[in-house]
Design a protein around this motif. Sequence first.
Motif, short mmCIF file in Angstrom:
data_model
loop_
_atom_site.label_atom_id
_atom_site.label_comp_id
_atom_site.label_asym_id
_atom_site.label_seq_id
_atom_site.Cartn_x
_atom_site.Cartn_y
_atom_site.Cartn_z
N GLN A 151 0.76 -1.20 -0.06
CA GLN A 151 -0.04 -0.18 -0.08
C GLN A 151 0.96 1.23 -0.11
O GLN A 151 0.66 2.30 -0.84
N ALA A 152 2.01 1.22 0.97
CA ALA A 152 2.64 2.49 0.79
C ALA A 152 3.53 2.66 -0.70
O ALA A 152 3.40 3.84 -0.98
N ILE A 153 4.01 1.76 -1.24
CA ILE A 153 4.43 1.74 -2.70
C ILE A 153 3.44 2.26 -3.58
O ILE A 153 3.73 3.09 -4.40
N VAL A 154 2.12 1.80 -3.69
CA VAL A 154 1.35 2.31 -4.41
C VAL A 154 0.80 3.61 -4.27
O VAL A 154 0.83 4.49 -4.99
N GLN A 155 0.55 4.09 -2.76
CA GLN A 155 0.30 5.60 -2.54
C GLN A 155 1.38 6.35 -3.10
O GLN A 155 1.05 7.54 -3.62
N GLU A 156 2.71 5.91 -2.98
CA GLU A 156 3.83 6.93 -3.18
C GLU A 156 3.76 6.98 -4.79
O GLU A 156 4.09 8.08 -5.30
N TYR A 157 3.86 5.85 -5.41
CA TYR A 157 3.54 5.89 -7.02
C TYR A 157 2.53 6.80 -7.57
O TYR A 157 2.57 7.72 -8.42
N VAL A 158 1.41 6.57 -7.14
CA VAL A 158 0.22 7.64 -7.36
C VAL A 158 0.50 9.10 -6.98
O VAL A 158 0.31 9.77 -7.93
N ARG A 159 1.02 9.39 -5.83
CA ARG A 159 1.30 10.74 -5.25
C ARG A 159 2.41 11.31 -6.34
O ARG A 159 2.10 12.41 -6.73
N ARG A 160 3.36 10.47 -6.54
CA ARG A 160 4.37 11.05 -7.49
C ARG A 160 4.02 11.23 -9.16
O ARG A 160 4.55 12.16 -9.60
N ARG A 213 0.84 11.91 -9.89
CA ARG A 213 0.00 13.31 -9.81
C ARG A 213 0.80 14.27 -9.83
O ARG A 213 0.34 15.19 -10.34
N ASN A 214 1.81 14.49 -9.05
CA ASN A 214 2.78 15.62 -8.83
C ASN A 214 3.85 15.87 -10.09
O ASN A 214 4.41 16.93 -10.01
N ARG A 215 3.79 14.88 -10.88
CA ARG A 215 4.86 15.14 -11.99
C ARG A 215 4.37 16.28 -13.16
O ARG A 215 3.42 16.41 -13.45
N THR A 216 5.60 17.09 -13.22
CA THR A 216 5.36 18.11 -14.16
C THR A 216 5.48 17.86 -15.45
O THR A 216 6.32 17.18 -15.88
N PRO A 217 4.38 17.98 -16.28
CA PRO A 217 4.50 17.59 -17.41
C PRO A 217 5.89 18.27 -18.28
O PRO A 217 5.87 19.69 -18.08
N VAL A 218 6.28 17.63 -19.37
CA VAL A 218 7.40 18.32 -19.95
C VAL A 218 6.85 19.01 -21.10
O VAL A 218 5.94 18.26 -22.02
N PRO A 219 7.17 20.27 -21.35
CA PRO A 219 6.70 21.01 -22.46
C PRO A 219 7.00 20.46 -23.92
O PRO A 219 8.11 19.84 -24.20
N ARG A 220 6.21 20.33 -24.94
CA ARG A 220 6.53 19.94 -26.17
C ARG A 220 7.04 20.95 -26.85
O ARG A 220 6.85 21.99 -26.83
N GLN A 221 8.04 20.36 -27.67
CA GLN A 221 8.96 21.13 -28.48
C GLN A 221 8.14 21.27 -29.98
O GLN A 221 7.56 20.40 -30.64
N ARG A 222 8.06 22.53 -30.28
CA ARG A 222 7.44 22.54 -31.94
C ARG A 222 8.27 22.90 -33.11
O ARG A 222 9.49 23.04 -33.12
#
Length: 80
Positions: free
Chosen positions: A60-69, A71-80
């Motif tokens: 449960q701790a592994i899954v909770q941390e996986y989901v938390r991270r 969710r908080n991941r910053t999307p990488v901007p796409r290059q055009r």
Amino acid sequence: MSVTHSPEIHAQLLDRIPSVTGRELHEWFDTLDRGPSLTRCSERTNWLADEHNLSHGYAQAIVQEYVRRRRNRTPVPRQR
């Protein structure tokens, strides 16, 4: 009913995962990424515990941390 750990207990469980399981947290995240496409945290927790012989608390701790991270991941901007 889902039971979540207090922040203190969660941090303690995460700290102990490498010594208890023999695998680092990022390795467990890779396992979840490669595992079945389960959407509910409880399903992922049960799968991880059953498939990899983990206690429910560590799974449960592994899954909770996986989901938390994720969710908080910053999307990488796409290059055009």
